[in-house]
Design a protein around this motif. Structure first.
Motif, mmCIF file in Angstrom:
data_model
loop_
_atom_site.group_PDB
_atom_site.id
_atom_site.type_symbol
_atom_site.label_atom_id
_atom_site.label_comp_id
_atom_site.label_asym_id
_atom_site.label_seq_id
_atom_site.Cartn_x
_atom_site.Cartn_y
_atom_site.Cartn_z
ATOM 1 N N ASN A 1 0.820 -1.207 0.000
ATOM 2 C CA ASN A 1 0.000 0.000 0.000
ATOM 3 C C ASN A 1 0.855 1.260 0.000
ATOM 4 O O ASN A 1 0.461 2.275 -0.557
ATOM 5 N N GLU B 1 0.582 4.315 -2.471
ATOM 6 C CA GLU B 1 0.282 5.604 -1.826
ATOM 7 C C GLU B 1 1.298 6.670 -2.213
ATOM 8 O O GLU B 1 0.931 7.782 -2.610
ATOM 9 N N GLU C 1 1.936 -3.980 -6.380
ATOM 10 C CA GLU C 1 0.820 -3.203 -5.838
ATOM 11 C C GLU C 1 -0.433 -4.051 -5.645
ATOM 12 O O GLU C 1 -1.213 -3.800 -4.731
#
Length: 70
Positions: free
Chosen positions: A3, A7, A34
């Motif tokens: 994440n 992000e 991802e």
């Protein structure tokens, strides 16, 4: 970790393709990381991604232990 890569990439406004160009890691590999399909990316690829995102490995690992505890 998965994440965090997404992000940080999105914070920069980059697509997976742009991260691939900047890091030298294939876009397909970034996509697999991802999505969680590549749970253990190589150290070399992680270092390339971290450098491109201008973050540290420690920043990337933040929260990883919490995620494992759930």
């Amino acid at each position: 970790m998965i994440n965090k890569i997404r992000e940080k990439r999105l914070e920069k406004g980059w697509t997976q393709f742009e991260l691939a160009e900047k890091s030298g890691v294939p876009q397909s590999t970034i996509s697999q990381i991802e999505r969680g399909n590549r749970k253990y990316p190589t150290h070399e690829n992680i270092m390339k991604i971290v450098k491109a995102l201008e973050i540290t490995v420690e920043e990337l690992e933040e929260g990883s232990l919490q995620t494992l505890e759930i």
